[in-house]
Design a protein around this motif. Structure first.
Motif, PDB file in Angstrom:
ATOM      1  N   PRO A 105       0.948  -3.605  -7.919  1.00  0.00           N
ATOM      2  CA  PRO A 105       0.889  -2.596  -6.862  1.00  0.00           C
ATOM      3  C   PRO A 105      -0.165  -2.977  -5.830  1.00  0.00           C
ATOM      4  CG  PRO A 105       0.485  -1.611  -9.031  1.00  0.00           C
ATOM      5  CD  PRO A 105       0.655  -3.084  -9.203  1.00  0.00           C
TER       6      PRO A 105
ATOM      7  N   CYS B  68      -0.099   1.299  -2.792  1.00  0.00           N
ATOM      8  CA  CYS B  68       1.130   1.743  -3.451  1.00  0.00           C
ATOM      9  C   CYS B  68       0.784   2.717  -4.563  1.00  0.00           C
ATOM     10  CB  CYS B  68       1.896   0.562  -4.048  1.00  0.00           C
ATOM     11  SG  CYS B  68       2.594  -0.533  -2.797  1.00  0.00           S
ATOM     12  N   HIS B  69       1.565   3.805  -4.653  1.00  0.00           N
ATOM     13  CA  HIS B  69       1.342   4.789  -5.700  1.00  0.00           C
ATOM     14  C   HIS B  69       1.935   4.250  -7.002  1.00  0.00           C
ATOM     15  CE1 HIS B  69       1.136   8.530  -7.879  1.00  0.00           C
ATOM     16  NE2 HIS B  69       0.456   9.073  -6.860  1.00  0.00           N
TER      17      HIS B  69
ATOM     18  N   GLU C 220       8.558   3.276  -7.958  1.00  0.00           N
ATOM     19  CA  GLU C 220       8.962   1.881  -7.800  1.00  0.00           C
ATOM     20  C   GLU C 220      10.231   1.862  -6.968  1.00  0.00           C
ATOM     21  OE1 GLU C 220      10.760  -0.853 -10.938  1.00  0.00           O
ATOM     22  OE2 GLU C 220       8.600  -1.210 -11.128  1.00  0.00           O
TER      23      GLU C 220
ATOM     24  N   CYS D  43       7.459   0.238  -4.008  1.00  0.00           N
ATOM     25  CA  CYS D  43       6.195   0.764  -3.491  1.00  0.00           C
ATOM     26  C   CYS D  43       6.381   2.004  -2.612  1.00  0.00           C
ATOM     27  CB  CYS D  43       5.490  -0.335  -2.687  1.00  0.00           C
ATOM     28  SG  CYS D  43       3.885   0.174  -2.050  1.00  0.00           S
TER      29      CYS D  43
ATOM     30  N   PRO E 206       3.792   4.384  -0.484  1.00  0.00           N
ATOM     31  CA  PRO E 206       2.371   4.354  -0.067  1.00  0.00           C
ATOM     32  C   PRO E 206       1.595   5.585  -0.569  1.00  0.00           C
ATOM     33  CG  PRO E 206       3.766   4.886   1.812  1.00  0.00           C
ATOM     34  CD  PRO E 206       4.684   4.550   0.667  1.00  0.00           C
TER      35      PRO E 206
END
Length: 149
Positions: free
Chosen positions: A94, A98-99, A103, A105, A107
């Protein structure tokens, strides 16, 4: 092989001619070959004629089939050669923004909405997005694990 067949045929004909040299008795009804018109067995003409007759009486054998072509390499050869499998894809780490619950990514922002949806952002993502953990941005409306469908 042909020569042996010609010689055997010649000897058979010579024997046949020699057996007909004796004239049958007057009461016999068996056909008699005309010995006077037949060439003598010892002349070259008889030998040539006999050889020609014999060779024409024996059917010609068909020529042997051509040999099969040599084996050509096929894809089987390439499958027997061991090739190293491609390396597994490197999992994307990540990025800093990216959180980890989504999936691909998504933001990290104060709010993220699906692009083309009714949300007001400020960030937007295209789906489908797999929800890995808690759906903190509310992208998975039907709770099936896939957001922005």
């Amino acid at each position: 092989m042909w020569i042996a067949a010609a010689v055997a045929g010649f000897l058979f004909l010579v024997g046949l001619i020699n057996s007909t040299d004796e004239k049958p008795t007057s009461g016999s009804t068996a056909p008699v070959a005309d010995v006077a018109s037949a060439p003598p067995a010892t002349t070259t003409t008889t030998t040539t004629t006999t050889a020609t007759t014999t060779s024409s009486a024996v059917p010609a054998a068909p020529p042997p089939p051509p040999p099969p072509p040599p084996a050509t390499p096929t894809t089987k050869k390439s499958t027997t050669t061991k090739q190293a499998p491609p390396p597994p894809p490197v999992p994307e780490e990540p990025a800093q923004n990216c959180h980890p619950n989504y999936e691909p990514c998504v933001p990290v922002a104060r709010d993220v909405d699906c692009k083309g949806g009714s949300g007001n952002g400020p960030e937007y993502v295209d789906g489908p997005i797999r929800v890995i953990g808690k759906d903190v941005y509310g992208l998975d409306d039907n709770k099936n694990g896939i957001g922005c469908e």
